[in-house]
Design a protein around this motif. Structure first.
Motif, PDB file in Angstrom:
ATOM      1  N   LEU A 180       0.857  -1.182   0.000  1.00 42.29           N
ATOM      2  CA  LEU A 180       0.000   0.000   0.000  1.00 42.29           C
ATOM      3  C   LEU A 180       0.893   1.232   0.000  1.00 42.29           C
ATOM      4  O   LEU A 180       1.223   1.783   1.035  1.00 42.29           O
ATOM      5  N   GLN A 207      -8.183   1.538  -1.077  1.00 40.00           N
ATOM      6  CA  GLN A 207      -7.063   0.606  -1.193  1.00 40.00           C
ATOM      7  C   GLN A 207      -7.467  -0.674  -1.926  1.00 40.00           C
ATOM      8  O   GLN A 207      -6.679  -1.244  -2.685  1.00 40.00           O
ATOM      9  N   SER A 227      -3.211  -8.073   3.929  1.00 40.58           N
ATOM     10  CA  SER A 227      -3.142  -6.653   4.277  1.00 40.58           C
ATOM     11  C   SER A 227      -3.439  -6.479   5.765  1.00 40.58           C
ATOM     12  O   SER A 227      -4.447  -6.965   6.250  1.00 40.58           O
ATOM     13  N   ARG A 264      -4.402   4.197   7.474  1.00 42.68           N
ATOM     14  CA  ARG A 264      -5.058   2.892   7.577  1.00 42.68           C
ATOM     15  C   ARG A 264      -6.296   3.039   8.454  1.00 42.68           C
ATOM     16  O   ARG A 264      -6.301   2.655   9.616  1.00 42.68           O
TER      17      ARG A 264
END
Length: 273
Positions: A111, A125, A271, A117
């Motif tokens: 990313l 994303q 992720s 986040r």
């Protein structure tokens, strides 16, 4: 003599004298009240001026908001090390060299866009991760025989609680209007109801480890299309996370998910969120 009598003033009786005494303060009364009201009006005006001045001063300080600094991207190698540290410490184990060598940074989704986040940025994303085909993969709701089977999500979000799962689903709501996301947790949800939902096309699923594992074991949840696993690294008020919550068994599930392959032979990306 008569004119002298007429020129003399008639003496006032006691009642008239009392009336005159009472008139004096009453005649002064309105003047005092008027002066007081003028003072109050002036004082009120000054207070309003002060308030406006303070408001303007505070707006100058608060109004000039500084732009939020852009989050720096974390390299996949650092994310992998963090994942392995959490994984091993939470389960009180040490991976062998053979096991650790199989977990390379290529598993971690890069990313590099520099977005925070947060739940609200996950949708962006996800679009980036799937590239030009994101709409076809994440939004369309029709089954495609031989290509897209029912109950096989492309994205699986794993959280420690139902509340966090719902937070993620609210954050990606624009992507799930045509094809609703599957809620895979036990709170207010029966297994039979979830099995029925998984008989349709599912692009995105969000849930807790125990319910996800159960649905995999009974072959209601498929992994043949799984391309992205999102692990929620959020820590709750008690300091527990997905890896440290006592009743959550994430070890076997993560191993199973990472070893699964899509129909094209590709392993899913990981992720950490």
């Amino acid at each position: 003599m008569g004119s002298g009598k007429e020129g003399k003033k008639k003496p006032l009786n006691p009642k008239e004298m009392m009336k005159m005494k009472m008139k004096k303060p009453s005649s002064l009364g309105p003047r005092v009240r008027n002066s007081e009201s003028k003072f109050k009006k002036k004082n009120k005006w000054l207070n309003n001026v002060e308030k406006k001045k303070k408001k303007n001063d505070s707006s100058d300080k608060v109004g000039a908001k500084k732009p939020k600094p852009q989050a720096e991207p974390i390299p996949p190698s650092q994310q992998l090390n963090f994942f392995l540290d959490q994984f091993q410490s939470a389960n009180n184990l040490q991976l062998s060299s053979l096991e650790s060598d199989s977990l390379t940074e290529t598993l971690i989704l890069d990313l590099s866009q520099g977005l925070d986040r947060e739940v609200s940025t996950l949708g962006t994303q996800m679009k980036t991760a799937f590239g030009p085909s994101w709409k076809e993969v994440l939004c369309e709701g029709q089954l495609m025989e031989g290509k897209i089977d029912p109950g096989n999500p492309a994205v699986l979000i794993i959280s420690a609680s139902a509340l966090r799962s719902l937070e993620f689903l609210r954050g990606i709501r624009p992507l799930t209007r045509e094809c609703p996301a599957a809620k895979l947790f036990s709170k207010h949800m029966k297994v039979d109801d979830q099995v029925s939902i998984l008989k349709n096309r599912v692009n995105i699923a969000s849930g807790t480890p125990s319910r996800i594992k159960k649905l995999i074991d009974i072959e209601a949840l498929g992994l043949s299309r799984l391309s992205l696993i999102v692990l929620d690294m959020h820590t709750d008020v008690k300091g527990y996370s997905l890896f440290t919550l006592p009743q959550v068994r994430i070890l076997g599930l993560v191993q199973e998910l990472l070893s699964s392959t899509t129909s094209s032979g590709r392993y899913p990306d990981l992720s950490l969120w």
